[in-house]
Design a protein around this motif. Structure first.
Motif, short mmCIF file in Angstrom:
data_model
loop_
_atom_site.label_atom_id
_atom_site.label_comp_id
_atom_site.label_asym_id
_atom_site.label_seq_id
_atom_site.Cartn_x
_atom_site.Cartn_y
_atom_site.Cartn_z
N LEU A 59 0.84 -1.21 0.00
CA LEU A 59 0.00 0.00 0.00
C LEU A 59 0.87 1.25 0.00
N LYS A 60 1.98 1.21 0.71
CA LYS A 60 2.91 2.35 0.70
C LYS A 60 3.38 2.64 -0.72
N ALA A 61 3.75 1.60 -1.45
CA ALA A 61 4.23 1.77 -2.82
C ALA A 61 3.17 2.43 -3.70
N LEU A 62 1.93 2.01 -3.55
CA LEU A 62 0.85 2.59 -4.34
C LEU A 62 0.63 4.06 -3.97
N LEU A 63 0.53 4.36 -2.69
CA LEU A 63 0.26 5.73 -2.25
C LEU A 63 1.38 6.68 -2.67
N ALA A 64 2.62 6.21 -2.60
CA ALA A 64 3.76 7.05 -2.98
C ALA A 64 3.74 7.41 -4.46
N LYS A 65 3.11 6.60 -5.29
CA LYS A 65 3.01 6.92 -6.72
C LYS A 65 2.08 8.10 -6.96
N TYR A 66 1.11 8.29 -6.09
CA TYR A 66 0.11 9.34 -6.27
C TYR A 66 0.46 10.65 -5.58
N GLU A 67 1.23 10.59 -4.53
CA GLU A 67 1.46 11.80 -3.74
C GLU A 67 2.93 11.92 -3.35
N ASP A 68 3.56 13.00 -3.79
CA ASP A 68 4.98 13.22 -3.50
C ASP A 68 5.24 13.63 -2.06
N ASN A 69 4.30 14.30 -1.43
CA ASN A 69 4.57 14.89 -0.12
C ASN A 69 4.19 13.99 1.06
N LEU A 70 4.09 12.69 0.83
CA LEU A 70 3.87 11.76 1.94
C LEU A 70 5.22 11.38 2.53
N ASP A 71 5.28 11.34 3.85
CA ASP A 71 6.48 10.86 4.52
C ASP A 71 6.15 9.55 5.20
N PHE A 72 7.09 8.61 5.14
CA PHE A 72 6.90 7.30 5.74
C PHE A 72 8.05 7.00 6.69
N THR A 73 7.73 6.35 7.79
CA THR A 73 8.73 5.87 8.74
C THR A 73 8.52 4.38 8.89
N ALA A 74 9.59 3.62 8.74
CA ALA A 74 9.49 2.16 8.87
C ALA A 74 9.15 1.79 10.31
N ILE A 75 8.26 0.81 10.45
CA ILE A 75 7.95 0.25 11.76
C ILE A 75 8.02 -1.26 11.62
N VAL A 76 8.77 -1.88 12.48
CA VAL A 76 8.94 -3.34 12.42
C VAL A 76 8.06 -3.94 13.51
N PHE A 77 7.01 -4.64 13.08
CA PHE A 77 6.13 -5.31 14.03
C PHE A 77 6.73 -6.67 14.36
N THR A 78 6.88 -6.93 15.64
CA THR A 78 7.50 -8.16 16.11
C THR A 78 6.55 -8.89 17.06
N ASP A 79 6.30 -10.16 16.79
CA ASP A 79 5.58 -11.00 17.73
C ASP A 79 6.65 -11.79 18.49
N MET A 80 6.85 -11.41 19.74
CA MET A 80 7.92 -12.00 20.54
C MET A 80 7.70 -13.50 20.76
N LYS A 81 6.46 -13.92 20.95
CA LYS A 81 6.19 -15.34 21.22
C LYS A 81 6.43 -16.20 19.98
N LYS A 82 6.01 -15.72 18.82
CA LYS A 82 6.16 -16.51 17.59
C LYS A 82 7.49 -16.25 16.89
N GLY A 83 8.15 -15.16 17.25
CA GLY A 83 9.43 -14.84 16.62
C GLY A 83 9.30 -14.37 15.19
N THR A 84 8.18 -13.69 14.87
CA THR A 84 7.98 -13.19 13.52
C THR A 84 8.13 -11.67 13.48
N GLN A 85 8.53 -11.17 12.32
CA GLN A 85 8.65 -9.73 12.12
C GLN A 85 8.11 -9.37 10.75
N ARG A 86 7.49 -8.20 10.67
CA ARG A 86 6.99 -7.66 9.40
C ARG A 86 7.25 -6.17 9.37
#
Length: 165
Positions: A59-86
């Motif tokens: 969705l970030k990739a799509l929105l960035a194509k339409y609007e130049d003045n959007l700022d994004f900050t990466a957030i890494v979601f981590t499930d500590m019990k399952k050991g997954t990250q996105r």
């Protein structure tokens, strides 16, 4: 032009749940770590309303194509019990003071129906509307159609009425 409110789909009962992040309203950094809880068969939605506006990579990739003045900050979601990250993205969107005098409110100040003054929107494809008690992400028709063509998960679009001239 037509405009739509972008919302997280509340009918999805098993989304990931962001527990805590090192966010506050005035943060400035290049990335953030956030803990999530994955229920059984949890779904990673493409748009989350809380704790802030958060979008998937696609969705970030799509929105960035339409609007130049959007700022994004990466957030890494981590499930500590399952050991997954996105990786997800916090959006910083231009705020527009475009609420029409035709907008109606409930007695408690919540918005009953948002009405936009199209003269105050200019040419922005994606923007934020803030009222005293609510905040909305708004996209124009072109962006909304692109989102619908791509089968994003967890997004609802609601048409916004424009001020009568």
């Amino acid at each position: 032009m037509e405009y739509f409110i972008v919302r997280q789909d509340q009918s999805i009962t098993n989304p990931i749940i962001p527990l805590k992040t090192d966010l506050d309203d005035n943060f400035v950094c290049s990335s953030v770590f956030g803990e999530v809880v994955e229920k059984e068969n949890a779904l990673y939605l493409d748009y989350l309303d809380k704790p802030r506006r958060i979008v998937s990579d696609d969705l970030k990739a799509l929105l960035a194509k339409y609007e130049d003045n959007l700022d994004f900050t990466a957030i890494v979601f981590t499930d500590m019990k399952k050991g997954t990250q996105r990786v997800y993205w916090l959006m910083d969107i231009v705020k527009k003071n475009c609420i029409s005098h035709e907008t109606t409110y409930y007695p408690d100040g919540q918005m009953k129906e948002l009405v936009i003054d199209p003269k105050k929107v200019e040419l922005d494809c994606i923007f934020q509307v803030d009222s005293k008690k609510q905040s909305f992400t708004i996209v124009n028709l072109d962006v909304a159609e692109s989102m619908l063509r791509r089968h994003f998960l967890g997004i609802q679009l609601q048409r916004v009425r424009l001020e009568r001239r």
